[in-house]
Write a protein that holds these residues in place. Structure first.
Motif, PDB file in Angstrom:
ATOM      1  N   PHE A   1       2.477  -4.467 -52.640  1.00 26.48           N
ATOM      2  CA  PHE A   1       1.847  -4.091 -51.377  1.00 26.48           C
ATOM      3  C   PHE A   1       2.780  -3.196 -50.561  1.00 26.48           C
ATOM      4  O   PHE A   1       2.976  -3.405 -49.369  1.00 26.48           O
ATOM      5  N   HIS A   2       3.343  -2.193 -51.207  1.00 24.54           N
ATOM      6  CA  HIS A   2       4.310  -1.314 -50.556  1.00 24.54           C
ATOM      7  C   HIS A   2       3.683  -0.567 -49.368  1.00 24.54           C
ATOM      8  O   HIS A   2       4.327  -0.405 -48.328  1.00 24.54           O
ATOM      9  N   SER A   3       2.450  -0.138 -49.506  1.00 26.11           N
ATOM     10  CA  SER A   3       1.804   0.596 -48.413  1.00 26.11           C
ATOM     11  C   SER A   3       1.608  -0.302 -47.191  1.00 26.11           C
ATOM     12  O   SER A   3       1.785   0.141 -46.053  1.00 26.11           O
ATOM     13  N   LEU A   4       1.279  -1.560 -47.397  1.00 25.90           N
ATOM     14  CA  LEU A   4       1.141  -2.499 -46.280  1.00 25.90           C
ATOM     15  C   LEU A   4       2.478  -2.705 -45.581  1.00 25.90           C
ATOM     16  O   LEU A   4       2.538  -2.772 -44.350  1.00 25.90           O
ATOM     17  N   TYR A   5       3.537  -2.735 -46.352  1.00 30.65           N
ATOM     18  CA  TYR A   5       4.883  -2.944 -45.805  1.00 30.65           C
ATOM     19  C   TYR A   5       5.336  -1.728 -44.995  1.00 30.65           C
ATOM     20  O   TYR A   5       5.993  -1.867 -43.973  1.00 30.65           O
ATOM     21  N   THR A   6       5.015  -0.538 -45.444  1.00 27.71           N
ATOM     22  CA  THR A   6       5.461   0.670 -44.737  1.00 27.71           C
ATOM     23  C   THR A   6       4.588   1.001 -43.537  1.00 27.71           C
ATOM     24  O   THR A   6       5.069   1.579 -42.559  1.00 27.71           O
ATOM     25  N   GLU A   7       3.313   0.644 -43.556  1.00 31.92           N
ATOM     26  CA  GLU A   7       2.400   0.962 -42.449  1.00 31.92           C
ATOM     27  C   GLU A   7       2.537  -0.013 -41.290  1.00 31.92           C
ATOM     28  O   GLU A   7       2.378   0.376 -40.132  1.00 31.92           O
ATOM     29  N   ASN A   8       2.809  -1.259 -41.570  1.00 36.87           N
ATOM     30  CA  ASN A   8       2.893  -2.275 -40.526  1.00 36.87           C
ATOM     31  C   ASN A   8       4.336  -2.347 -40.023  1.00 36.87           C
ATOM     32  O   ASN A   8       5.257  -2.593 -40.790  1.00 36.87           O
ATOM     33  N   THR A   9       4.530  -2.144 -38.715  1.00 38.01           N
ATOM     34  CA  THR A   9       5.892  -2.153 -38.171  1.00 38.01           C
ATOM     35  C   THR A   9       6.428  -3.565 -37.952  1.00 38.01           C
ATOM     36  O   THR A   9       7.643  -3.755 -37.898  1.00 38.01           O
ATOM     37  N   LYS A  10       5.561  -4.534 -37.821  1.00 35.68           N
ATOM     38  CA  LYS A  10       6.016  -5.915 -37.586  1.00 35.68           C
ATOM     39  C   LYS A  10       6.484  -6.597 -38.870  1.00 35.68           C
ATOM     40  O   LYS A  10       7.332  -7.487 -38.830  1.00 35.68           O
ATOM     41  N   LEU A  11       5.965  -6.197 -39.984  1.00 39.00           N
ATOM     42  CA  LEU A  11       6.319  -6.837 -41.253  1.00 39.00           C
ATOM     43  C   LEU A  11       7.785  -6.620 -41.635  1.00 39.00           C
ATOM     44  O   LEU A  11       8.461  -7.591 -41.991  1.00 39.00           O
ATOM     45  N   PRO A  12       8.343  -5.420 -41.548  1.00 36.07           N
ATOM     46  CA  PRO A  12       9.772  -5.266 -41.862  1.00 36.07           C
ATOM     47  C   PRO A  12      10.677  -6.034 -40.894  1.00 36.07           C
ATOM     48  O   PRO A  12      11.690  -6.594 -41.306  1.00 36.07           O
ATOM     49  N   PHE A  13      10.301  -6.063 -39.613  1.00 32.98           N
ATOM     50  CA  PHE A  13      11.116  -6.810 -38.644  1.00 32.98           C
ATOM     51  C   PHE A  13      11.057  -8.310 -38.928  1.00 32.98           C
ATOM     52  O   PHE A  13      12.080  -9.006 -38.853  1.00 32.98           O
ATOM     53  N   THR A  14       9.885  -8.802 -39.283  1.00 30.85           N
ATOM     54  CA  THR A  14       9.739 -10.220 -39.641  1.00 30.85           C
ATOM     55  C   THR A  14      10.556 -10.536 -40.893  1.00 30.85           C
ATOM     56  O   THR A  14      11.235 -11.568 -40.955  1.00 30.85           O
ATOM     57  N   ASP A  15      10.492  -9.648 -41.849  1.00 37.83           N
ATOM     58  CA  ASP A  15      11.280  -9.820 -43.075  1.00 37.83           C
ATOM     59  C   ASP A  15      12.768  -9.849 -42.754  1.00 37.83           C
ATOM     60  O   ASP A  15      13.514 -10.683 -43.271  1.00 37.83           O
ATOM     61  N   PHE A  16      13.211  -8.965 -41.882  1.00 41.60           N
ATOM     62  CA  PHE A  16      14.616  -8.937 -41.477  1.00 41.60           C
ATOM     63  C   PHE A  16      15.012 -10.248 -40.795  1.00 41.60           C
ATOM     64  O   PHE A  16      16.064 -10.825 -41.100  1.00 41.60           O
ATOM     65  N   CYS A  17      14.189 -10.745 -39.886  1.00 44.94           N
ATOM     66  CA  CYS A  17      14.497 -11.989 -39.168  1.00 44.94           C
ATOM     67  C   CYS A  17      14.566 -13.181 -40.120  1.00 44.94           C
ATOM     68  O   CYS A  17      15.465 -14.022 -40.010  1.00 44.94           O
ATOM     69  N   VAL A  18      13.635 -13.252 -41.058  1.00 46.67           N
ATOM     70  CA  VAL A  18      13.642 -14.348 -42.028  1.00 46.67           C
ATOM     71  C   VAL A  18      14.878 -14.256 -42.912  1.00 46.67           C
ATOM     72  O   VAL A  18      15.537 -15.269 -43.208  1.00 46.67           O
ATOM     73  N   THR A  19      15.257 -13.056 -43.316  1.00 48.89           N
ATOM     74  CA  THR A  19      16.450 -12.865 -44.141  1.00 48.89           C
ATOM     75  C   THR A  19      17.712 -13.266 -43.388  1.00 48.89           C
ATOM     76  O   THR A  19      18.609 -13.910 -43.955  1.00 48.89           O
ATOM     77  N   VAL A  20      17.804 -12.928 -42.111  1.00 45.73           N
ATOM     78  CA  VAL A  20      18.952 -13.326 -41.296  1.00 45.73           C
ATOM     79  C   VAL A  20      19.008 -14.850 -41.169  1.00 45.73           C
ATOM     80  O   VAL A  20      20.097 -15.447 -41.277  1.00 45.73           O
ATOM     81  N   CYS A  21      17.868 -15.483 -40.975  1.00 43.23           N
ATOM     82  CA  CYS A  21      17.833 -16.962 -40.896  1.00 43.23           C
ATOM     83  C   CYS A  21      18.293 -17.585 -42.206  1.00 43.23           C
ATOM     84  O   CYS A  21      19.066 -18.546 -42.195  1.00 43.23           O
ATOM     85  N   PHE A  22      17.820 -17.053 -43.328  1.00 45.28           N
ATOM     86  CA  PHE A  22      18.250 -17.588 -44.620  1.00 45.28           C
ATOM     87  C   PHE A  22      19.749 -17.387 -44.829  1.00 45.28           C
ATOM     88  O   PHE A  22      20.424 -18.267 -45.365  1.00 45.28           O
ATOM     89  N   ALA A  23      20.272 -16.249 -44.403  1.00 49.96           N
ATOM     90  CA  ALA A  23      21.714 -16.011 -44.552  1.00 49.96           C
ATOM     91  C   ALA A  23      22.513 -17.006 -43.714  1.00 49.96           C
ATOM     92  O   ALA A  23      23.526 -17.549 -44.166  1.00 49.96           O
ATOM     93  N   PHE A  24      22.064 -17.274 -42.497  1.00 48.00           N
ATOM     94  CA  PHE A  24      22.758 -18.238 -41.640  1.00 48.00           C
ATOM     95  C   PHE A  24      22.704 -19.642 -42.241  1.00 48.00           C
ATOM     96  O   PHE A  24      23.716 -20.337 -42.327  1.00 48.00           O
ATOM     97  N   PHE A  25      21.504 -20.061 -42.665  1.00 48.50           N
ATOM     98  CA  PHE A  25      21.380 -21.397 -43.241  1.00 48.50           C
ATOM     99  C   PHE A  25      22.131 -21.510 -44.564  1.00 48.50           C
ATOM    100  O   PHE A  25      22.594 -22.587 -44.926  1.00 48.50           O
ATOM    101  N   TRP A  26      22.253 -20.415 -45.303  1.00 50.28           N
ATOM    102  CA  TRP A  26      23.027 -20.434 -46.542  1.00 50.28           C
ATOM    103  C   TRP A  26      24.495 -20.694 -46.232  1.00 50.28           C
ATOM    104  O   TRP A  26      25.157 -21.468 -46.927  1.00 50.28           O
TER     105      TRP A  26
END
Length: 134
Positions: A55-80
Motif C-alpha cells: 500500500f505504498h500509494s496510501l502511505y505516500t498520500e496520507n500525511t498522518k500515516l508516516p507520522f504515526t509510523d514514526f511515533c510507534v517506532t520511537v515508542c518501540f525503540a524506547f520500550f526496547w
C-alpha cells in the motif's frame, strides 16, 4: 522461576540419602517482558513492511500515516531499551542466585568446621550475556 528448580544435597547423617533444596528467586518478569516486546516488534515490522510494499500509494498520500509510523517506532525503540535494561538486571540477578559460592553458602552441610565444599564447574552464561547485548 528459580524457586521451581531443585538440586540435591548430600545428607551427612545418612550418606545414602540426599536432601532436596530449591533455588531462590523469580526473575521471569523481565525475561517475559523482553520476549513479549520482541514478538510485538516483529509483528509490527511485518505489518509495516506490508504497508510499505503493498500500500505504498496510501502511505505516500496520507500525511498522518508516516507520522504515526514514526511515533510507534520511537515508542518501540524506547520500550526496547527499557526491556533490555530490565533483562540485563534480571540476568545479573540470575547469575548471583546461581553462583556456586552462593549455593554452597546455602547448604547446611557445608557450614561445618571440618567440611570442605567446592563447586564443580562454573555455569556458562555466554549465550545469556549475548541475549542482553542484542
Amino acid at each position: 522461576r528459580l524457586y521451581q528448580i531443585p538440586f540435591g544435597m548430600p545428607n551427612c547423617e545418612d550418606e545414602a540419602e540426599t536432601r532436596t533444596l530449591y533455588l531462590v528467586g523469580d526473575f521471569s518478569a523481565p525475561a517475559e517482558f523482553f520476549v513479549t516486546l520482541g514478538v510485538f516488534s516483529f509483528l509490527y515490522s511485518m505489518v509495516a513492511l506490508v504497508l510499505y510494499l503493498r500500500f505504498h500509494s496510501l502511505y505516500t498520500e496520507n500525511t498522518k500515516l508516516p507520522f504515526t509510523d514514526f511515533c510507534v517506532t520511537v515508542c518501540f525503540a524506547f520500550f526496547w531499551l527499557v526491556a533490555a535494561a530490565a533483562w540485563g538486571k534480571g540476568l545479573s540477578d540470575v547469575k548471583a542466585a546461581t553462583r556456586p559460592s552462593t549455593l554452597i553458602s546455602a547448604m547446611g552441610v557445608c557450614q561445618g568446621d571440618e567440611v570442605v565444599c567446592s563447586a564443580g564447574t562454573t555455569p556458562a552464561m555466554g549465550l545469556a550475556n549475548i541475549s542482553v547485548v542484542r
